[in-house]
Design a protein around this motif. Structure first.
Motif, mmCIF file in Angstrom:
data_model
loop_
_atom_site.group_PDB
_atom_site.id
_atom_site.type_symbol
_atom_site.label_atom_id
_atom_site.label_comp_id
_atom_site.label_asym_id
_atom_site.label_seq_id
_atom_site.Cartn_x
_atom_site.Cartn_y
_atom_site.Cartn_z
ATOM 1 N N HIS A 67 -2.044 0.883 -6.558
ATOM 2 C CA HIS A 67 -3.422 0.204 -6.061
ATOM 3 C C HIS A 67 -4.374 1.308 -6.179
ATOM 4 O O HIS A 67 -4.506 2.277 -5.415
ATOM 5 C CB HIS A 67 -3.221 -0.148 -4.582
ATOM 6 N N LYS A 69 -8.584 2.798 -6.661
ATOM 7 C CA LYS A 69 -9.754 2.833 -5.605
ATOM 8 C C LYS A 69 -10.592 1.721 -5.783
ATOM 9 O O LYS A 69 -11.357 1.169 -5.185
ATOM 10 C CB LYS A 69 -10.510 4.127 -5.687
ATOM 11 N N ASP A 70 -10.356 1.077 -7.222
ATOM 12 C CA ASP A 70 -11.559 -0.270 -7.221
ATOM 13 C C ASP A 70 -10.903 -1.425 -6.669
ATOM 14 O O ASP A 70 -11.402 -2.366 -6.766
ATOM 15 C CB ASP A 70 -11.751 -0.215 -8.752
ATOM 16 N N GLY A 71 -9.698 -1.187 -6.084
ATOM 17 C CA GLY A 71 -9.227 -2.295 -5.162
ATOM 18 C C GLY A 71 -8.267 -3.263 -6.060
ATOM 19 O O GLY A 71 -7.763 -4.305 -5.446
ATOM 20 N N HIS A 72 -8.124 -2.901 -7.376
ATOM 21 C CA HIS A 72 -7.095 -3.767 -7.992
ATOM 22 C C HIS A 72 -5.718 -2.918 -7.944
ATOM 23 O O HIS A 72 -5.409 -1.833 -7.884
ATOM 24 C CB HIS A 72 -7.636 -3.813 -9.525
ATOM 25 N N ASP A 73 -4.695 -4.014 -8.224
ATOM 26 C CA ASP A 73 -3.389 -3.536 -8.311
ATOM 27 C C ASP A 73 -3.094 -3.383 -9.885
ATOM 28 O O ASP A 73 -3.269 -4.227 -10.635
ATOM 29 C CB ASP A 73 -2.218 -4.444 -7.817
#
Length: 601
Positions: A67, A69-73
């Motif tokens: 996961h 830091k840009d919020g994507h998995d």
């Protein structure tokens, strides 16, 4: 399934002992795909032999979720590769299934020869390279010097270098972000006809052949009928999935994925590393470019100790070949040892590992003959032939012979230059180049015969440099040599499995070594055993195993000396008769003793 833009495929590559497997441990631990209580050091080194020696032999693929830091998995597929030069073929296959490479450099050792060759291998496949400086927690770490080497020796930008300690976990979070941001996502069309590259396989007793694939185009689902393009054989894909230490079924693999296929393949010879898998319903027009054929440089014959075990050994070799695509073998026969195989290896360590894996994984107790390289030989009035087996060496007048040469690159601290140059001179090396990389390290480049590197060169190099010198080589060309065949005779009978091809000037010393070792291994008989080394009809070395003797004079307390002489003469005649009828049994340890180098020579 994860979108293509959220996938990353990369490998971890470096010189031997720079911490690749430890870094892989930290990435796996960070992803929490395995419970802490099941976690152990070098978790991807799943063979006992890898753990004992502290080296990676097989490339291992793992898929971990991350996961960012840009919020994507993201889905990270990575491969831990071997560092030793003998397993560079494993590295090249791992590189072909990735878009990026982490080039690991030890902060205490700096850039070494295998670091450079792995970087060039990655560049050939247009991989994005991110340098990683490891072991920054050690007191002897010199990060600034290593950064200078990255700029100067590798031509990479040291500003991109990630600082980590794989042991303590320092810098791993920053490294994961760099992987997501710096490596490109895989390319490929999910809706195109299936093209999946087989980059590895292994044999499972319950599942048959487990095929490791990188899907380049299209998708593969459980239940699809797949085709192996080189052998034109069709199978039904029973299970597909990804590697998360254990197999994890996903039912589908799409373009950009790295995973496995189980299709109930029992015929081991059907599967080839570098082959392309496609579907029968919507086949791809052409196969993917595979891997270049591997060229073995060291040859040795392998025989079962009991000739009844030949079929078992044959099955074991097929299964091992599946797991180690760089192993090359064909059938062979010896008068002394019966049926066996002539094998080609990438180096002496490779030979040693194959021997241990046969014994451990397949319970095969085997005998290896002395290693040899491939020579070019021209007989008078005949065309040129290649000879790697002493048994194939032509009898009669040899017009010319040539042996393979290598360019050896040695990077060493400056204080060890003297002994290393002397070692290369003894091994018939010619210096090509000598370049000071900085005030502490020097790079030596030598042309030398490959046959000289086979015996104890690497061990001596490490002992002369206290383990600091690094060694890499590539085979270049063939050059003229004075080649002879050494025959080993036991009581006048040649033992074909002990014959060796050798440079004439070294033949007497080599024959003497073999005879000495055999003398220590052959048990004493009732008669005298002569062990001889010969070149043609000329005997160049000899050792004698003295007979076991009964004290026939014990019953003579005194009396005439002629009585004693008569008894001794009678015994002597009996020994002579025994010698004519007696056969010497060579133990397995005798063949192994000839193969192993003595510690002190």
């Amino acid at each position: 399934m994860t979108e293509l833009k959220y996938k990353r495929n990369f490998c971890i590559t470096a010189h031997i002992d720079h911490g690749k497997s430890t870094l892989a441990d930290r990435l796996i631990q960070k992803a929490k795909i395995i419970e802490d209580r099941q976690m152990m050091n070098q978790i991807l080194d799943n063979m006992d032999i890898e753990r004992e020696r502290g080296i990676t032999i097989k490339s291992q693929a793992v898929t971990i979720p991350y996961h960012a830091k840009d919020g994507h998995d993201y889905e990270l597929n990575f491969v831990d590769t071997p560092g030793h030069v003998d397993f560079s073929y494993e590295v090249s296959r791992a590189i072909a299934s990735c878009e990026g490479a982490l080039l690991l450099i030890d902060a205490t050792q700096g850039v070494e020869s295998q670091t450079v060759s792995n970087m060039y291998m990655a560049m050939e496949h247009d991989l994005t390279i991110v340098p990683v400086i490891n072991k920054i927690d050690l007191a002897s770490a010199d990060v600034e010097s290593v950064k200078h080497q990255i700029d100067h020796d590798l031509g990479l930008d040291s500003a991109d270098a990630q600082l980590v300690s794989a042991k303590t976990g320092q810098g791993i979070d920053e490294l994961l972000e760099a992987i997501v941001n710096k490596f490109p996502p895989p390319s490929g069309d999910v809706n195109a006809p299936l093209q999946a590259l087989i980059f590895d396989c292994h044999y499972d007793e319950y599942r048959g052949v487990v095929v490791h694939i990188r899907v380049m185009q299209g998708r593969i689902k459980a239940g699809d009928t797949i085709r192996l393009m080189s052998t034109e054989t069709d199978y039904r894909a029973e299970k597909v999935g990804v590697f998360k230490i254990r197999y994890e079924e996903t039912q589908i693999l799409e373009a950009g994925d790295v995973g496995y296929v189980i299709a109930g393949i029992k015929t081991v010879s059907d599967v080839r590393v570098g082959d392309t898998i496609t579907t029968v319903n919507n086949p791809a027009k052409e196969a993917l470019p595979g891997f270049k054929d591997v060229k073995p440089v060291v040859f040795s014959s392998i025989y079962p100790i009991d000739s009844n075990d030949y079929e078992e050994l044959k099955d074991s070799m097929e299964k091992l070949k599946l797991n180690d695509a760089s192993l090359v073998y064909e059938k062979d026969n010896s008068l002394a040892l019966g049926n066996g195989f002539r094998c080609g290896f990438l180096g002496l360590l490779h030979l040693e590992i194959i021997q241990e894996r046969l014994e451990r994984d397949f319970d095969q107790v085997v005998i290896f003959t002395a290693p040899s390289v491939k020579y070019k030989v021209v007989q008078q009035g005949h065309e040129e032939i290649f000879v790697d087996n002493p048994a194939d060496y032509p009898e009669g007048k040899i017009q010319s012979s040539e042996e393979p040469y290598i360019t050896a690159t040695i990077i060493t601290p400056t204080e060890y230059i003297g002994p290393i140059m002397e070692l290369c001179r003894i091994k018939r090396g010619t210096q090509k180049n000598m370049q000071y990389l900085d005030e502490k390290r020097v790079e030596l480049s030598y042309d030398m015969p490959l046959a000289e590197v086979l015996f104890d060169f690497y061990d001596k190099l490490k002992s002369y440099s206290r383990g600091y010198a690094s060694f890499d080589y590539e085979v270049t060309d063939y050059r003229p040599t004075d080649l002879v065949k050494i025959d080993i005779l036991i009581n006048g009978k040649p033992v074909d499995a002990l014959a060796q091809l050798c440079f004439r000037a070294s033949s007497a010393e080599r024959a003497k070594q073999v005879c000495e070792r055999l003398k220590g291994e052959i048990s004493r008989q009732q008669f005298k055993i002569a062990i001889q080394g010969s070149v043609g009809s000329q005997i160049i070395a000899r050792e004698t195993v003295n007979p076991v003797r009964k004290d026939v004079l014990a019953k003579c307390y005194g009396g005439d000396v002629t009585r004693k002489r008569k008894l001794l003469e009678k015994q002597k005649a009996g020994k002579k008769r025994m010698l004519m009828a007696g056969n010497v049994e060579l133990p397995q340890s005798a063949f192994l003793a000839v193969l192993k180098e003595k510690e002190d020579n």
